[in-house]
Design a protein around this motif. Sequence first.
Motif, PDB file in Angstrom:
ATOM      1  N   GLY A  11      40.090  36.383  26.961  1.00 50.93           N
ATOM      2  CA  GLY A  11      39.224  36.956  27.756  1.00 50.93           C
ATOM      3  C   GLY A  11      39.324  37.170  29.095  1.00 50.93           C
ATOM      4  O   GLY A  11      38.734  37.584  29.936  1.00 50.93           O
ATOM      5  N   LYS A  12      40.545  36.938  29.776  1.00 54.43           N
ATOM      6  CA  LYS A  12      41.262  37.081  30.968  1.00 54.43           C
ATOM      7  C   LYS A  12      41.911  38.204  30.939  1.00 54.43           C
ATOM      8  O   LYS A  12      42.705  38.679  30.266  1.00 54.43           O
ATOM      9  CB  LYS A  12      41.927  35.915  31.367  1.00 54.43           C
ATOM     10  N   LYS A  13      41.923  39.033  32.291  1.00 50.10           N
ATOM     11  CA  LYS A  13      42.963  40.022  32.511  1.00 50.10           C
ATOM     12  C   LYS A  13      43.850  39.652  33.539  1.00 50.10           C
ATOM     13  O   LYS A  13      43.402  39.092  34.831  1.00 50.10           O
ATOM     14  CB  LYS A  13      42.121  41.379  32.881  1.00 50.10           C
ATOM     15  N   ASN A  14      44.895  40.247  33.762  1.00 46.34           N
ATOM     16  CA  ASN A  14      46.063  40.035  34.681  1.00 46.34           C
ATOM     17  C   ASN A  14      46.549  41.335  35.186  1.00 46.34           C
ATOM     18  O   ASN A  14      47.030  42.096  34.237  1.00 46.34           O
ATOM     19  CB  ASN A  14      47.207  39.001  34.113  1.00 46.34           C
ATOM     20  N   GLY A  62      40.812  36.033  35.877  1.00 48.79           N
ATOM     21  CA  GLY A  62      41.969  36.323  35.388  1.00 48.79           C
ATOM     22  C   GLY A  62      43.050  35.800  36.598  1.00 48.79           C
ATOM     23  O   GLY A  62      42.626  35.222  37.615  1.00 48.79           O
ATOM     24  N   GLN A  63      44.108  36.719  36.923  1.00 50.15           N
ATOM     25  CA  GLN A  63      45.204  36.611  37.651  1.00 50.15           C
ATOM     26  C   GLN A  63      45.339  37.952  38.665  1.00 50.15           C
ATOM     27  O   GLN A  63      45.632  39.056  37.766  1.00 50.15           O
ATOM     28  CB  GLN A  63      46.421  36.281  37.270  1.00 50.15           C
ATOM     29  N   ILE A  64      45.271  38.109  39.760  1.00 53.88           N
ATOM     30  CA  ILE A  64      45.649  39.162  40.509  1.00 53.88           C
ATOM     31  C   ILE A  64      46.810  38.924  41.385  1.00 53.88           C
ATOM     32  O   ILE A  64      46.813  38.060  42.171  1.00 53.88           O
ATOM     33  CB  ILE A  64      44.596  39.752  41.303  1.00 53.88           C
ATOM     34  N   ASP A  92      53.554  52.422  43.129  1.00 49.54           N
ATOM     35  CA  ASP A  92      54.047  52.606  41.941  1.00 49.54           C
ATOM     36  C   ASP A  92      53.854  51.398  41.010  1.00 49.54           C
ATOM     37  O   ASP A  92      54.275  50.441  41.251  1.00 49.54           O
ATOM     38  CB  ASP A  92      55.618  52.870  41.680  1.00 49.54           C
ATOM     39  N   GLY A  93      53.223  51.483  39.976  1.00 55.58           N
ATOM     40  CA  GLY A  93      53.346  50.514  38.994  1.00 55.58           C
ATOM     41  C   GLY A  93      52.013  49.618  39.274  1.00 55.58           C
ATOM     42  O   GLY A  93      51.734  48.688  38.689  1.00 55.58           O
ATOM     43  N   ALA A  94      51.167  49.746  40.310  1.00 55.62           N
ATOM     44  CA  ALA A  94      49.936  49.168  40.524  1.00 55.62           C
ATOM     45  C   ALA A  94      48.731  49.429  39.434  1.00 55.62           C
ATOM     46  O   ALA A  94      48.647  50.677  39.241  1.00 55.62           O
ATOM     47  CB  ALA A  94      49.507  49.132  41.773  1.00 55.62           C
ATOM     48  N   ASP A  95      48.195  48.281  39.160  1.00 56.26           N
ATOM     49  CA  ASP A  95      46.865  48.657  38.340  1.00 56.26           C
ATOM     50  C   ASP A  95      45.732  48.823  39.144  1.00 56.26           C
ATOM     51  O   ASP A  95      44.767  49.643  38.644  1.00 56.26           O
ATOM     52  CB  ASP A  95      46.566  47.400  37.583  1.00 56.26           C
ATOM     53  N   ALA A  96      45.601  48.363  40.568  1.00 56.45           N
ATOM     54  CA  ALA A  96      44.762  48.661  41.289  1.00 56.45           C
ATOM     55  C   ALA A  96      45.124  48.893  42.689  1.00 56.45           C
ATOM     56  O   ALA A  96      46.105  48.244  43.093  1.00 56.45           O
ATOM     57  CB  ALA A  96      43.464  47.647  41.186  1.00 56.45           C
ATOM     58  N   LEU A  97      44.185  49.431  43.611  1.00 58.42           N
ATOM     59  CA  LEU A  97      44.922  49.703  44.905  1.00 58.42           C
ATOM     60  C   LEU A  97      43.481  49.347  45.784  1.00 58.42           C
ATOM     61  O   LEU A  97      42.463  49.838  45.462  1.00 58.42           O
ATOM     62  CB  LEU A  97      44.909  51.168  45.120  1.00 58.42           C
ATOM     63  N   LEU A  98      43.784  48.392  46.723  1.00 59.75           N
ATOM     64  CA  LEU A  98      42.749  48.080  47.671  1.00 59.75           C
ATOM     65  C   LEU A  98      43.314  48.676  49.059  1.00 59.75           C
ATOM     66  O   LEU A  98      44.007  48.347  49.715  1.00 59.75           O
ATOM     67  CB  LEU A  98      42.670  46.512  47.857  1.00 59.75           C
ATOM     68  N   TYR A  99      42.389  49.567  49.383  1.00 62.60           N
ATOM     69  CA  TYR A  99      42.309  50.427  50.695  1.00 62.60           C
ATOM     70  C   TYR A  99      41.478  49.557  51.736  1.00 62.60           C
ATOM     71  O   TYR A  99      40.268  49.844  51.645  1.00 62.60           O
ATOM     72  CB  TYR A  99      41.846  51.888  50.651  1.00 62.60           C
ATOM     73  N   LEU A 100      41.988  49.114  52.764  1.00 59.55           N
ATOM     74  CA  LEU A 100      41.115  48.589  53.841  1.00 59.55           C
ATOM     75  C   LEU A 100      41.084  49.179  55.094  1.00 59.55           C
ATOM     76  O   LEU A 100      42.001  49.494  55.636  1.00 59.55           O
ATOM     77  CB  LEU A 100      41.716  47.143  54.313  1.00 59.55           C
ATOM     78  N   LEU A 182      37.394  41.179  44.916  1.00 56.07           N
ATOM     79  CA  LEU A 182      38.052  40.620  43.594  1.00 56.07           C
ATOM     80  C   LEU A 182      37.446  41.088  42.531  1.00 56.07           C
ATOM     81  O   LEU A 182      38.293  41.795  41.613  1.00 56.07           O
ATOM     82  CB  LEU A 182      38.202  39.140  43.695  1.00 56.07           C
ATOM     83  N   GLY A 183      36.170  41.106  42.546  1.00 56.49           N
ATOM     84  CA  GLY A 183      35.373  41.440  41.140  1.00 56.49           C
ATOM     85  C   GLY A 183      35.674  43.134  41.035  1.00 56.49           C
ATOM     86  O   GLY A 183      35.788  43.646  39.775  1.00 56.49           O
ATOM     87  N   ALA A 184      35.628  44.020  42.120  1.00 51.09           N
ATOM     88  CA  ALA A 184      35.998  45.399  42.084  1.00 51.09           C
ATOM     89  C   ALA A 184      37.361  45.697  41.602  1.00 51.09           C
ATOM     90  O   ALA A 184      37.527  46.486  40.825  1.00 51.09           O
ATOM     91  CB  ALA A 184      35.785  45.872  43.327  1.00 51.09           C
ATOM     92  N   LEU A 185      38.033  44.821  42.025  1.00 50.77           N
ATOM     93  CA  LEU A 185      39.345  44.991  41.415  1.00 50.77           C
ATOM     94  C   LEU A 185      39.936  44.476  40.176  1.00 50.77           C
ATOM     95  O   LEU A 185      40.400  45.483  39.201  1.00 50.77           O
ATOM     96  CB  LEU A 185      40.369  44.096  42.327  1.00 50.77           C
ATOM     97  N   PHE A 186      39.079  43.462  39.778  1.00 51.40           N
ATOM     98  CA  PHE A 186      39.343  43.082  38.186  1.00 51.40           C
ATOM     99  C   PHE A 186      38.673  44.198  37.299  1.00 51.40           C
ATOM    100  O   PHE A 186      39.154  44.304  36.213  1.00 51.40           O
ATOM    101  CB  PHE A 186      38.583  41.657  37.821  1.00 51.40           C
TER     102      PHE A 186
END
Length: 318
Positions: A11-14, A62-64, A92-100, A182-186
């Motif tokens: 049930g967890k994602k990483n 899960g784990q980020i 490259d290779g990122a699952d998600a991108l956080l732009y601050l 964190l929720g939005a990235l997961f």
Amino acid sequence: MQDSAPGAAPGKKNGVAVIIGRPSSGKSTFLNAAAKRLISIVSPTPQTTRNAVRGIVNAPDGQIVFIDTPGYHSSAKKMNLRLASLARSALDGADALLYLIDASREPGEEEALTAALAAPHAGKLVVAATKTDLVAPPELQGSAEALPAPLLRFVAAHIPSYDAARIIPLSAERRVNIGAVLGALFALIPTDAEHADQLYPEDCYTDQQADFRIAEIIREQALRRLRDEIPHALYIEVADMEMRQGGKTLWCRAFVCVERESQKRMVIGKGASLIKAIRAESLRELQDIFPYCVDLDLRVKVQKNWRQRDTVLSKLIW
Ligand SMILES: Nc1nc2c(ncn2[C@@H]2O[C@H](COP(=O)(O)OP(=O)(O)OP(=O)(O)O)[C@@H](O)[C@H]2O)c(=O)[nH]1
Ligand SMILES: [Mg+2]
């Protein structure tokens, strides 16, 4: 730092999330707040982060594995070109991108450059407007009312496929909406088999080597005490490290390297007061990080024009 093996938990994602933003937008402060420990050094000086610094956040989902990047900006200077290229290649290779985006500043040309980096990745993007504590009273810092109109217009113009309703108001310093980010990235990390296994054991929070951590802690203490051109003109060289007293103490010789004799005098300070303060506070910080005592032989030396020298830059920026 590691004693349990990584593995899959049902049930967890990483996944991997890269943090991008202009210099001083608050990327490293966010990472430290999310991980609840000092992972990436912070200072008011732009270009504090000079590497792709990894920090691991474990949550019920899960784990980020976060990659904090150097502030993105345009400059023809050799070192800055390397920093910008490092930020680009981290994508490259990122699952998600956080732009601050710094909510306390009017977005300008430099922000447009960073938005152009994020825009092609809109499908795996989270945009957060940070430092809302500087623009809104405490009760509104986590609400849409804290989002400045110019920032909303900017995102609509530069990343048109990003829904403005998904911009997260954030204050990393006051720990407002860290969980929402964190929720939005997961939510962006896929649930496939590739993301079932943790990349790091749960008790691991960074993959930084001891010499890099020591150099960064010393640099943070130096940056806090120095102004003008000196923060940009210095780097830390860990020249020697040795376990002593049967493994109880890590002895380390390090140099604060600057470009000119006049800068060396400033770093040493009157009666060596400044370098002594940098050493004392660094030792206090290092004591919290390492399970053994640290002894620091800290000196200052001149390395003329190091920012133009590929051999030095290659050692510092990787
Ligand atoms: N008031 C306020 N200040 C913040 C917040 N986040 C960061 N700062 C301050 O902004 C400055 C820059 O923060 P950093 O986290 O070093 O910014 P950065 O984006 O990592 O900077 P570079 O590594 O230079 O690109 C520091 O003085 C922080 O204390 C916040 O949420 N609120
Ligand atoms: Mg940083």
